[in-house]
Design a protein around this motif. Structure first.
Motif, PDB file in Angstrom:
ATOM      1  N   ALA A 122       0.821  -1.205   0.000  1.00 44.56           N
ATOM      2  CA  ALA A 122       0.000   0.000   0.000  1.00 44.56           C
ATOM      3  C   ALA A 122       0.855   1.255   0.000  1.00 44.56           C
ATOM      4  CB  ALA A 122      -0.933  -0.009   1.214  1.00 44.56           C
ATOM      5  N   ALA A 123       1.938   1.240   0.768  1.00 50.10           N
ATOM      6  CA  ALA A 123       2.819   2.402   0.826  1.00 50.10           C
ATOM      7  C   ALA A 123       3.523   2.623  -0.504  1.00 50.10           C
ATOM      8  CB  ALA A 123       3.851   2.216   1.939  1.00 50.10           C
ATOM      9  N   ALA A 124       3.997   1.547  -1.128  1.00 55.79           N
ATOM     10  CA  ALA A 124       4.710   1.667  -2.395  1.00 55.79           C
ATOM     11  C   ALA A 124       3.801   2.146  -3.525  1.00 55.79           C
ATOM     12  CB  ALA A 124       5.345   0.332  -2.769  1.00 55.79           C
ATOM     13  N   LEU A 125       2.543   1.734  -3.487  1.00 54.10           N
ATOM     14  CA  LEU A 125       1.593   2.172  -4.509  1.00 54.10           C
ATOM     15  C   LEU A 125       1.078   3.580  -4.254  1.00 54.10           C
ATOM     16  CD1 LEU A 125      -0.541  -1.071  -5.021  1.00 54.10           C
ATOM     17  CD2 LEU A 125       1.186  -0.122  -6.576  1.00 54.10           C
ATOM     18  N   GLY A 126       1.201   4.033  -3.017  1.00 51.33           N
ATOM     19  CA  GLY A 126       0.638   5.323  -2.657  1.00 51.33           C
ATOM     20  C   GLY A 126       1.575   6.493  -2.780  1.00 51.33           C
ATOM     21  N   THR A 127       2.878   6.244  -2.820  1.00 51.73           N
ATOM     22  CA  THR A 127       3.841   7.342  -2.902  1.00 51.73           C
ATOM     23  C   THR A 127       5.065   6.889  -3.668  1.00 51.73           C
ATOM     24  OG1 THR A 127       5.093   8.976  -1.611  1.00 51.73           O
ATOM     25  CG2 THR A 127       5.003   6.731  -0.738  1.00 51.73           C
ATOM     26  N   GLY A 128       5.834   7.847  -4.116  1.00 45.50           N
ATOM     27  CA  GLY A 128       7.017   7.514  -4.914  1.00 45.50           C
ATOM     28  C   GLY A 128       8.099   6.834  -4.112  1.00 45.50           C
ATOM     29  N   ASP A 129       8.445   7.386  -2.972  1.00 44.83           N
ATOM     30  CA  ASP A 129       9.496   6.831  -2.123  1.00 44.83           C
ATOM     31  C   ASP A 129       8.984   6.670  -0.703  1.00 44.83           C
ATOM     32  OD1 ASP A 129      12.070   6.788  -3.831  1.00 44.83           O
ATOM     33  OD2 ASP A 129      11.265   8.793  -4.193  1.00 44.83           O
ATOM     34  N   VAL A 130       9.219   5.510  -0.136  1.00 48.90           N
ATOM     35  CA  VAL A 130       8.727   5.190   1.198  1.00 48.90           C
ATOM     36  C   VAL A 130       9.894   5.195   2.174  1.00 48.90           C
ATOM     37  CG1 VAL A 130       7.539   3.470   2.606  1.00 48.90           C
ATOM     38  CG2 VAL A 130       6.930   3.745   0.187  1.00 48.90           C
ATOM     39  N   ASP A 131       9.761   5.940   3.247  1.00 51.44           N
ATOM     40  CA  ASP A 131      10.753   5.937   4.321  1.00 51.44           C
ATOM     41  C   ASP A 131      10.631   4.597   5.042  1.00 51.44           C
ATOM     42  OD1 ASP A 131      12.068   6.212   6.818  1.00 51.44           O
ATOM     43  OD2 ASP A 131      11.804   8.381   6.779  1.00 51.44           O
ATOM     44  N   LEU A 132      11.607   3.719   4.843  1.00 51.96           N
ATOM     45  CA  LEU A 132      11.506   2.354   5.355  1.00 51.96           C
ATOM     46  C   LEU A 132      11.485   2.322   6.877  1.00 51.96           C
ATOM     47  CD1 LEU A 132      11.322  -0.604   4.628  1.00 51.96           C
ATOM     48  CD2 LEU A 132      13.821  -0.685   4.499  1.00 51.96           C
ATOM     49  N   GLN A 133      12.288   3.140   7.497  1.00 50.97           N
ATOM     50  CA  GLN A 133      12.317   3.163   8.963  1.00 50.97           C
ATOM     51  C   GLN A 133      10.986   3.634   9.527  1.00 50.97           C
ATOM     52  OE1 GLN A 133      14.650   5.482  12.571  1.00 50.97           O
ATOM     53  NE2 GLN A 133      15.756   5.136  10.665  1.00 50.97           N
ATOM     54  N   ALA A 134      10.415   4.675   8.949  1.00 55.52           N
ATOM     55  CA  ALA A 134       9.130   5.177   9.430  1.00 55.52           C
ATOM     56  C   ALA A 134       8.023   4.155   9.212  1.00 55.52           C
ATOM     57  CB  ALA A 134       8.784   6.487   8.718  1.00 55.52           C
ATOM     58  N   LEU A 135       8.071   3.433   8.091  1.00 59.92           N
ATOM     59  CA  LEU A 135       7.060   2.417   7.803  1.00 59.92           C
ATOM     60  C   LEU A 135       7.140   1.284   8.815  1.00 59.92           C
ATOM     61  CD1 LEU A 135       4.835   1.597   5.782  1.00 59.92           C
ATOM     62  CD2 LEU A 135       6.591   0.334   4.513  1.00 59.92           C
TER      63      LEU A 135
END
Length: 390
Positions: free
Chosen positions: A74-87
């Motif tokens: 969901a995060a990858a489809l929702g934004t260009g770059d995902v902050d892995l630590q925050a996720l």
């Protein structure tokens, strides 16, 4: 190709370090390989690259948890770059929570390896490998994880499956299999790195303001500029033919460095971010100020355009070139600044370094119209522009 890359690296490193002194697709999956180190064209051979490979493998195995896998999807489809630590910090899924400590430690390690302050924060980012992969990224699909930090001319990159096994993926074609790409927030690291370098050189007096002993002509020019405004060179259109970025590296992170001598006679280069310049073969119309001529002693400046990757230890680089830069002095006429810096930098310090894209030499305050780049890889149209002060 090797010699071409080496040449780009040499030109780029020299100019970059001067700059901060002052101021429809067939499947492309190959057979599994034993380990990432067995690749014919491995990812960047550096502590930073090794850390990214460790996280890619750990993340790939964590996706066996359906709940965590769906959150990542969901995060990858929702934004260009995902902050892995925050996720990972925001999930309640066990495998995601287990990953948090590993990712946080890796972020701290990368920040240190790049010579950045701890306040830089998290740098690891995750994104979908290519827009064409969105249709195949169903809830029942477990994507592979690959690291973006490979040489631009690499024939394969390493991707990990949910069992942690490594596979060689062809870089020439976008694979049908959905993949996530692990990368570093290059823009964030670059801006933090420039501050580290600028401070280091300022501490050595290489960013001093004009002194009272400057010539009368220089003083009068500065006073006039201050009272009325300043002349600039504005970019009205720009295009590059090749931004040096293969599919797995996504949109380019472009910026230009304007080099010359400051009003005090010290070397000066201004960094100009070009966040709109994402893709090659596209004409952009930014109307962007490129050169502020009030900052320069001579009516000449050079421009080097580049795409930023990562892998630089900014603090170590600052220490290595300080002595060389202190020997560069104003000789009363415009001279290039690149060679003195090149001689101070070991080639081995850069592997996946920022890519040289194009350069323009002897840009003058009255330059106007279309200017083709020296390497034939790009062009821009410019015009003089007076910025009035209120």
């Amino acid at each position: 190709m090797v010699s071409r890359s080496s040449k780009r690296r040499g030109v780029l490193i020299g100019v970059m370090l001067c700059a901060v002194v002052v101021g429809a697709v067939q499947p492309a999956i190959a057979a599994p390989v034993r380990d990432a180190g067995d690749q014919a064209a491995p990812s960047r051979k550096s502590p930073v690259g090794a850390t990214e490979q460790e996280i890619a493998r750990a993340l790939s195995t964590s996706l066996r948890d359906p709940r965590w896998r769906e959150q990542v999807r969901a995060a990858a489809l929702g934004t260009g770059d995902v902050d892995l630590q925050a996720l990972a910090r925001g999930t309640a899924a066990p495998r995601g929570r287990d990953l948090l400590a590993t990712v946080s430690a890796a972020d701290r390690r990368i920040v240190g390896l790049k010579g950045l302050p701890a306040s830089t924060g998290s740098l690891l980012r995750l994104r979908l490998g290519a827009p064409s992969m969105r249709a195949g990224l169903g809830a029942d699909v477990t994507p592979w994880i690959a690291v973006a930090a490979a040489a631009d001319d690499a024939r394969t990159i390493t991707a990990y499956d949910s069992q942690g096994r490594a596979h060689a993926v062809d870089t020439a074609r976008v694979p049908d299999r959905p993949m996530y790409i692990l990368d570093i927030d290059v823009t964030k690291a670059h801006r933090a790195g420039l501050k580290v370098l600028q401070k280091a050189f300022a501490d050595k007096g290489l960013t001093s303001l004009p002194k009272a002993a400057d010539s009368a002509a220089t003083a009068n020019r500065a006073a006039t500029t201050s009272a009325a405004g300043w002349w600039a060179t504005k970019v009205t259109a720009v295009e590059v033919n090749d931004d040096e970025e293969p599919w797995f590296k996504g949109a380019a992170e472009m910026f230009s460095l304007v080099t010359g001598f400051g009003q005090d006679g010290a070397a000066r280069v201004d960094s100009v971010d070009m966040p709109y310049l994402d893709y090659d073969g596209t004409v952009y119309y930014p109307n962007q100020i490129l050169v502020n001529w009030s900052n320069y002693k001579y009516n000449l400046a050079d421009v080097v355009m580049m795409e930023d990757d990562d892998g630089t230890n900014y603090r170590a680089l600052a220490q290595a070139i300080t002595t060389a830069l202190l020997t560069v002095t104003d000789q009363g006429t415009y001279i290039p600044l690149v060679n003195a810096v090149l001689s101070a930098i070991p080639d081995g310090w850069f592997t996946d370094d920022p890519d040289y894209v194009e350069s323009w030499y002897t840009l003058a305050q009255n330059s106007t119209g279309r200017l083709n780049g020296a390497s034939g890889n790009g062009w821009m149209t410019v015009e003089p522009y007076f910025v009035e002060q209120f």
